[in-house]
Design a protein around this motif. Structure first.
Motif, mmCIF file in Angstrom:
data_model
loop_
_atom_site.group_PDB
_atom_site.id
_atom_site.type_symbol
_atom_site.label_atom_id
_atom_site.label_comp_id
_atom_site.label_asym_id
_atom_site.label_seq_id
_atom_site.Cartn_x
_atom_site.Cartn_y
_atom_site.Cartn_z
ATOM 1 N N SER A 121 0.818 -1.207 0.000
ATOM 2 C CA SER A 121 0.000 0.000 0.000
ATOM 3 C C SER A 121 0.858 1.266 0.000
ATOM 4 C CB SER A 121 -0.934 0.015 1.210
ATOM 5 O OG SER A 121 -0.184 -0.065 2.420
ATOM 6 N N ASP A 122 1.988 1.229 0.724
ATOM 7 C CA ASP A 122 2.827 2.426 0.782
ATOM 8 C C ASP A 122 3.449 2.735 -0.570
ATOM 9 O OD1 ASP A 122 4.328 0.147 0.859
ATOM 10 O OD2 ASP A 122 5.848 0.943 2.214
ATOM 11 N N THR A 123 3.693 1.679 -1.376
ATOM 12 C CA THR A 123 4.216 1.918 -2.728
ATOM 13 C C THR A 123 3.180 2.618 -3.590
ATOM 14 O OG1 THR A 123 5.598 -0.047 -2.586
ATOM 15 C CG2 THR A 123 5.210 0.864 -4.781
ATOM 16 N N SER A 124 1.937 2.196 -3.466
ATOM 17 C CA SER A 124 0.854 2.847 -4.204
ATOM 18 C C SER A 124 0.740 4.309 -3.818
ATOM 19 C CB SER A 124 -0.467 2.114 -3.943
ATOM 20 O OG SER A 124 -1.533 2.754 -4.604
ATOM 21 N N VAL A 125 0.860 4.586 -2.523
ATOM 22 C CA VAL A 125 0.817 5.975 -2.043
ATOM 23 C C VAL A 125 1.998 6.761 -2.599
ATOM 24 C CG1 VAL A 125 0.970 7.447 0.000
ATOM 25 C CG2 VAL A 125 -0.442 5.383 0.051
ATOM 26 N N GLU A 126 3.162 6.116 -2.614
ATOM 27 C CA GLU A 126 4.361 6.769 -3.143
ATOM 28 C C GLU A 126 4.177 7.158 -4.615
ATOM 29 O OE1 GLU A 126 9.161 5.909 -3.761
ATOM 30 O OE2 GLU A 126 7.842 4.382 -2.863
ATOM 31 N N ILE A 127 3.585 6.239 -5.381
ATOM 32 C CA ILE A 127 3.345 6.532 -6.805
ATOM 33 C C ILE A 127 2.364 7.682 -6.950
ATOM 34 C CG2 ILE A 127 2.373 5.611 -8.945
ATOM 35 C CD1 ILE A 127 3.468 2.877 -8.151
ATOM 36 N N GLN A 128 1.320 7.685 -6.114
ATOM 37 C CA GLN A 128 0.331 8.755 -6.164
ATOM 38 C C GLN A 128 0.950 10.105 -5.795
ATOM 39 O OE1 GLN A 128 -2.953 7.588 -3.667
ATOM 40 N NE2 GLN A 128 -3.445 5.773 -4.892
ATOM 41 N N GLU A 129 1.803 10.091 -4.757
ATOM 42 C CA GLU A 129 2.467 11.331 -4.355
ATOM 43 C C GLU A 129 3.415 11.819 -5.447
ATOM 44 O OE1 GLU A 129 1.958 13.214 -1.749
ATOM 45 O OE2 GLU A 129 0.333 11.873 -1.128
ATOM 46 N N PHE A 130 4.084 10.851 -6.091
ATOM 47 C CA PHE A 130 4.985 11.229 -7.183
ATOM 48 C C PHE A 130 4.203 11.840 -8.342
ATOM 49 C CE2 PHE A 130 7.444 10.160 -11.044
ATOM 50 C CZ PHE A 130 8.591 10.878 -10.761
ATOM 51 N N ALA A 131 3.021 11.269 -8.604
ATOM 52 C CA ALA A 131 2.163 11.820 -9.664
ATOM 53 C C ALA A 131 1.764 13.255 -9.333
ATOM 54 C CB ALA A 131 0.926 10.946 -9.850
ATOM 55 N N LYS A 132 1.459 13.497 -8.042
ATOM 56 C CA LYS A 132 1.116 14.862 -7.618
ATOM 57 C C LYS A 132 2.317 15.799 -7.781
ATOM 58 C CE LYS A 132 -2.350 13.430 -4.193
ATOM 59 N NZ LYS A 132 -2.707 13.398 -2.746
ATOM 60 N N MET A 133 3.505 15.270 -7.469
ATOM 61 C CA MET A 133 4.718 16.067 -7.618
ATOM 62 C C MET A 133 4.925 16.477 -9.079
ATOM 63 S SD MET A 133 8.642 15.011 -6.678
ATOM 64 C CE MET A 133 8.106 14.406 -5.066
ATOM 65 N N ILE A 134 4.649 15.519 -9.986
ATOM 66 C CA ILE A 134 4.760 15.833 -11.418
ATOM 67 C C ILE A 134 3.764 16.917 -11.800
ATOM 68 C CG2 ILE A 134 4.418 14.917 -13.747
ATOM 69 C CD1 ILE A 134 5.540 12.279 -12.800
ATOM 70 N N ASP A 135 2.533 16.798 -11.251
ATOM 71 C CA ASP A 135 1.515 17.812 -11.545
ATOM 72 C C ASP A 135 1.965 19.189 -11.073
ATOM 73 O OD1 ASP A 135 -0.130 15.927 -12.672
ATOM 74 O OD2 ASP A 135 -1.275 15.556 -10.838
ATOM 75 N N VAL A 136 2.526 19.240 -9.866
ATOM 76 C CA VAL A 136 2.997 20.520 -9.328
ATOM 77 C C VAL A 136 4.118 21.082 -10.194
ATOM 78 C CG1 VAL A 136 4.190 21.622 -7.388
ATOM 79 C CG2 VAL A 136 2.338 20.000 -6.948
ATOM 80 N N MET A 137 5.052 20.207 -10.559
ATOM 81 C CA MET A 137 6.159 20.655 -11.400
ATOM 82 C C MET A 137 5.660 21.106 -12.766
ATOM 83 S SD MET A 137 9.740 18.703 -12.299
ATOM 84 C CE MET A 137 10.229 18.790 -10.562
ATOM 85 N N HIS A 138 4.632 20.402 -13.282
ATOM 86 C CA HIS A 138 4.069 20.781 -14.573
ATOM 87 C C HIS A 138 3.458 22.180 -14.507
ATOM 88 C CE1 HIS A 138 0.874 20.949 -17.686
ATOM 89 N NE2 HIS A 138 1.794 20.354 -18.419
ATOM 90 N N VAL A 139 2.762 22.462 -13.400
ATOM 91 C CA VAL A 139 2.175 23.798 -13.220
ATOM 92 C C VAL A 139 3.280 24.850 -13.134
ATOM 93 C CG1 VAL A 139 0.851 25.273 -11.654
ATOM 94 C CG2 VAL A 139 0.088 22.937 -12.116
ATOM 95 N N GLU A 140 4.330 24.544 -12.369
ATOM 96 C CA GLU A 140 5.446 25.480 -12.237
ATOM 97 C C GLU A 140 6.135 25.700 -13.574
ATOM 98 O OE1 GLU A 140 7.879 23.690 -9.297
ATOM 99 O OE2 GLU A 140 6.655 24.387 -7.594
ATOM 100 N N GLN A 141 6.274 24.601 -14.324
ATOM 101 C CA GLN A 141 6.911 24.722 -15.640
ATOM 102 C C GLN A 141 6.066 25.559 -16.581
ATOM 103 O OE1 GLN A 141 6.043 23.374 -18.808
ATOM 104 N NE2 GLN A 141 7.937 24.108 -19.745
ATOM 105 N N GLN A 142 4.740 25.387 -16.516
ATOM 106 C CA GLN A 142 3.847 26.176 -17.364
ATOM 107 C C GLN A 142 3.929 27.658 -16.997
ATOM 108 O OE1 GLN A 142 1.932 25.003 -20.012
ATOM 109 N NE2 GLN A 142 1.735 27.205 -20.383
ATOM 110 N N GLU A 143 3.989 27.918 -15.687
ATOM 111 C CA GLU A 143 4.131 29.310 -15.236
ATOM 112 C C GLU A 143 5.457 29.894 -15.715
ATOM 113 O OE1 GLU A 143 3.726 29.060 -11.046
ATOM 114 O OE2 GLU A 143 1.522 28.909 -11.079
ATOM 115 N N LEU A 144 6.514 29.067 -15.642
ATOM 116 C CA LEU A 144 7.820 29.513 -16.126
ATOM 117 C C LEU A 144 7.776 29.788 -17.619
ATOM 118 C CD1 LEU A 144 10.859 30.004 -15.788
ATOM 119 C CD2 LEU A 144 11.213 27.541 -16.065
#
Length: 298
Positions: A121-144
Motif C-alpha cells: 500500500s505504501d508503494t501505491s501511495v508513493e506513486i500517487q504522491e509522485f504523480a502529484k509532484m509531477i503535476d505541481v512541477m508541470h504547473v510550475e513549468q507552465q508558469e515559467l
C-alpha cells in the motif's frame, strides 16, 4: 469461444522458434509467451523464472494482445538489453535486472522483487504522491514558460522602442546641426551675393574710367596732329580738372576693390564636442520599473 466452430489454436512460442508446432498449455505473463506443457513445467524449475506469473490453459489469454498485468515488469534493462528490469535495491535506491543485481548488488541488504513491492500500500501511495509532484512541477513549468513568453514579448517591445528612441535622437541631432549649417550657409551666400554686386559695380566704374581715359588720349592726339594747339591746351586744362575727380574715384575703387575675401573657420566647440561625447546614450536592461528607478538614481 463457446458456441463457435472456429477454434483458434495457439502454439507454444519457444517450440515455434525451434520450428516445432506444439499446442500451448499455458502462458507466462512476465515473458509474454505461450508455453506447451513441457515448456510450462520447465519454466517453473529455473531460478531466474521463479517470480514469473504463470497461467494455465484455463486462465491464459486467448488473444496475445491482451497479456498485460499491472504486476508485470516489461521494461528492458538499459545495460543488459535481453533482460527485463524486475528488481530494486532499496539500500542503493537503484533498479535493475537479475544480472544487475547479481553483479552490482550481491552484497546489498535490501534487494526486492518489484512486483512484490508495488503490491504494498505504501508503494501505491508513493506513486500517487509522485504523480502529484509531477503535476505541481508541470504547473510550475507552465508558469515559467508563460513568464518566458511575457519576458520575450516585453524584451522585443523594449528593443523596438530603444531603436525608435535612437532614431528620434539621431533626427534631433541632424535637425540641430542642419539648422546651424543653414545659418552659416545663409551668411556665406549673403556675403557672396553682396560681394558679386559690389565687385561688378566696381568693375563697371573701372571699365568706364578706362574708356574715358582712352577717348581723352585719342582726342589729344588728334588735336596735336592737327596743330590745333589752342584747342589742345583748352582740352588739356579741361581734362586735368576731370582727372582730379577721376583720381579720387580711382582711390575709392582701389580701397573697395581690395576687400578681404571670406574664409570659413570651424568652431572649436565641434572639436571639443567630439572629444567630450563618446556615445549618444546607453542601452539600459532590466524590468521597466527598474530602468525608471535607475534613471532617477542617476
Amino acid at each position: 469461444m463457446d458456441g463457435s466452430d472456429d477454434v483458434c489454436e495457439i502454439f507454444c512460442e519457444p517450440c515455434e522458434k525451434a520450428k516445432q508446432k506444439t499446442i500451448a498449455e499455458g502462458f507466462c505473463v512476465d515473458c509474454s509467451e505461450y508455453l506447451c506443457g513441457q515448456c510450462f513445467n520447465h519454466h517453473k524449475r529455473f531460478k531466474q523464472f521463479e517470480h514469473h506469473v504463470l497461467q494455465d490453459k484455463n486462465s491464459m489469454p486467448l488473444d496475445p494482445k491482451h497479456t498485460v498485468s499491472k504486476y508485470v515488469c516489461t521494461s528492458k534493462c538499459q545495460v543488459h538489453a535481453d533482460e527485463v528490469i524486475k528488481y530494486i535495491c532499496k539500500a542503493c535506491d537503484k533498479i535493475g535486472c537479475n544480472v544487475c543485481m547479481t553483479i552490482d548488488h550481491r552484497s546489498c541488504d535490501g534487494v526486492r522483487y518489484i512486483p512484490d513491492e508495488v503490491k504494498k500500500s505504501d508503494t501505491s501511495v508513493e506513486i500517487q504522491e509522485f504523480a502529484k509532484m509531477i503535476d505541481v512541477m508541470h504547473v510550475e513549468q507552465q508558469e515559467l514558460y508563460d513568464k518566458i513568453v511575457q519576458n520575450f514579448q516585453a524584451s522585443d517591445k523594449m528593443n523596438e522602442t530603444a531603436g525608435k528612441d535612437l532614431e528620434r535622437q539621431k533626427d534631433q541631432i541632424v535637425t540641430f546641426f542642419e539648422s546651424l549649417y543653414d545659418n552659416i550657409k545663409t551668411e556665406i551666400v549673403r556675403k557672396q551675393t553682396s560681394d558679386d554686386k559690389d565687385f561688378k559695380t566696381l568693375l563697371k566704374k573701372a571699365s568706364a574710367m578706362q574708356t574715358d581715359l582712352k577717348n581723352r588720349k585719342a582726342r589729344l592726339n588728334i588735336l596735336g596732329k592737327g596743330q590745333q594747339m589752342c584747342e589742345a591746351f583748352i582740352f588739356m586744362k579741361c581734362t586735368q580738372a576731370a582727372m582730379g575727380k577721376m583720381s579720387s574715384d580711382m582711390m575709392e575703387l582701389s580701397e573697395n576693390g581690395t576687400k578681404k575675401p571670406a574664409r570659413y573657420e570651424p568652431t572649436l566647440d565641434v572639436e571639443e564636442l567630439k572629444e567630450d561625447i563618446k556615445c549618444l546614450g546607453r542601452l539600459l536592461t532590466g524590468e521597466p520599473d527598474q530602468i525608471t528607478q535607475s534613471k532617477i538614481n542617476k
